[in-house]
Design a protein around this motif. Sequence first.
Motif, short mmCIF file in Angstrom:
data_model
loop_
_atom_site.label_atom_id
_atom_site.label_comp_id
_atom_site.label_asym_id
_atom_site.label_seq_id
_atom_site.Cartn_x
_atom_site.Cartn_y
_atom_site.Cartn_z
N ILE A 1 69.35 49.25 47.53
CA ILE A 1 69.66 49.12 48.95
C ILE A 1 68.73 48.10 49.60
N ALA A 2 67.44 48.15 49.24
CA ALA A 2 66.49 47.19 49.81
C ALA A 2 66.85 45.76 49.40
N GLY A 3 67.24 45.58 48.16
CA GLY A 3 67.62 44.26 47.70
C GLY A 3 68.85 43.72 48.41
N LEU A 4 69.86 44.60 48.65
CA LEU A 4 71.06 44.16 49.37
C LEU A 4 70.73 43.80 50.82
N ASN A 5 69.91 44.60 51.46
CA ASN A 5 69.54 44.29 52.85
C ASN A 5 68.77 42.98 52.95
N PRO B 1 71.20 39.72 55.04
CA PRO B 1 70.55 40.22 56.26
C PRO B 1 71.51 40.48 57.41
N ALA B 2 72.73 39.94 57.37
CA ALA B 2 73.68 40.20 58.45
C ALA B 2 74.28 41.59 58.36
N MET B 3 74.07 42.29 57.24
CA MET B 3 74.63 43.62 57.04
C MET B 3 73.50 44.65 56.98
N ASP B 4 73.86 45.91 57.29
CA ASP B 4 72.93 47.03 57.21
C ASP B 4 73.51 48.03 56.21
N LEU C 1 74.11 41.56 43.84
CA LEU C 1 73.67 42.49 42.80
C LEU C 1 73.41 41.77 41.48
N LEU C 2 74.29 40.84 41.11
CA LEU C 2 74.10 40.11 39.85
C LEU C 2 72.84 39.25 39.89
N ALA C 3 72.48 38.75 41.07
CA ALA C 3 71.28 37.91 41.19
C ALA C 3 70.01 38.74 41.35
N MET C 4 70.17 40.04 41.56
CA MET C 4 69.01 40.89 41.83
C MET C 4 68.20 41.10 40.54
N PRO C 5 66.89 40.86 40.55
CA PRO C 5 66.08 41.08 39.34
C PRO C 5 65.95 42.55 39.03
N ALA C 6 65.56 42.86 37.80
CA ALA C 6 65.37 44.26 37.39
C ALA C 6 64.26 44.90 38.22
#
Length: 592
Positions: free
Chosen positions: A54-58, A62-65, A260-265
């Motif tokens: 959730i923190a990574g998506l926010n 940044p335009a979404m919560d 999500l695909l770009a988010m590191p482990a």
Amino acid sequence: MSVLAVCRMLRPLLFLAALAVPCQAVAQAREVVRIGVLAFQGVDAAVGEWRPMIAGLNTALPAMDFELLQFDHDGLRRAVAAREVDFVLTNPGHYVELEAEFGVARIVTLASARAPSAERAVGSAVVVDAGRSELNRLEDLAGRRVAVVGREGFGGYQLVWRELLRTGIDPGRDFAALIEVGFPMDGVLDAVANGRADAGIVRACLLEGDPVRAARFKVLSVRAEADFPCATSTPLYPDWPVATLRHTPPALAKAVAIALLAMPADEAGMAWNVPADYQSVHELFRELQIGPYAYLREPTLSALAERYWPTVAVVLAALLGWVLYTVRVEHLVHARTAELREALAQREALEARMRANQEQADHLARLSVLGELSGTLAHELNQPLAGIGNYASSLLRRADNGRLTDDAVREAAAEIGTQAERAAGILARIRAFARKRVAQREVHVPAAIVADAVALLQGMLAHAPRVEIVDHLAAGTRVDVDALQCQQVLLNLLKNGVDAMSTLPHPEQVLSVTLGQHGTSVSIAVRDVGCGLDDEGMARLFEAFHTTKADGLGLGLSICKRIAEAHGGRLLAARAEPPPGMVFTLILPAHE
């Protein structure tokens, strides 16, 4: 129309414009995106486990919560039906049910560090008290009381249900009792611990995270699943997916998938991968005749009588409708299965081509290393060849002077043979390293792999630096690896160390290779005393096509990192302490 409604209508355009339009110009609050998650371990555990996502998506959007909403099986289904969530995160079985009923579509699949792959990540463990010596196999559960989360639980019941049927045990008929304890899954272990149940079904790896539990319980019918660190009583199935709903805007789904695909482990080693193949879940449900394949269950005469008791006409009409429906759906299932098989065959062909291309890349990388070292190869071969020539000339001179004796002939022949073997050894090592071949893992001694890599380096350099090998590994330590690929990694690291020390006087050039234990893994650390790297070089060290060498391609360390990860290990880099120099550490899982 309200301002918030206008913002909701413009959301797809906002994402297509890369979130360039400030949402404050349309509405004061950020748009809320709700992600429904199956909280099989309870609300607190779910919040802790998925907080990094959730923190990574926010951060990425940044335009979404983004909000995380926790549900059980029925609650998540109701939320999807009522459009109360925009995305769902649930187990593979529940996803297949939602896919068939509501048309949800997966966009990414969870990739766990402890799982061999996203397709082989989820299993179930049948646990009993460690002191129950009479319970060792699934067949021993006949006539026992078994605790489960619920009949709808994928890892908590359905995977084991399939294996029990294959052993001839029907849980509904052969268990003394099937006790449903609900979420969290820890309740299953509590039921076994307090004697309420003889055995319990939980998700694999639930015990391994707690040493007390691991000692308190044992797992029945443990399977040998390659590269899977946890005890499991069932085969492995795909990991959890993130799926969109029919009302989720495509632009939002695309933006979330990319983020999500770009988010590191995260710290637990969890990352996200492209959507996995869930055909094995469909086959499980089809065999159990549940979920989207519940229609395959043949109704009994008593069930028909109870359901269609009003009139015989209703019974006959319903039966006829059921037959027609079954025939049509069976046809559709066969057609879809044929399409899936074709898609799977195409995927396997693509994977085969990718493996062939990767083997070609590895081969070219080895040839690149040999190319960098080939300048000194002629000098190294020239020494044994010169020795052979000198001894041959000596024999001819002695023969011409009449001083040729048997002892002189034997001495010269022995030296000629020794020098020839030396030259042949150099060429043999180079030929073995350079040949193109298919990767093949075998059990090897780490020190032997290191020794071969050092010998290959010293056999190709005219003035190779001193190499110190320090082995701290316990006797009998082994690794299950492709020895040639590991030699390729080590030779790259050794060659980089030689290049880093090229400006130092030869007596001051020294490389050290230290073998040690790194938890349950084996570490091989290569240290040089060269100039080291600046901050920019450290940040881009493993980046493909980035190099500090004038004639380098920038692929060596990138390929070495990929080889290490393909073996389930890692390649780390750090500045030497104390300086100067760099330390590159190859970490490989130890063979049990």
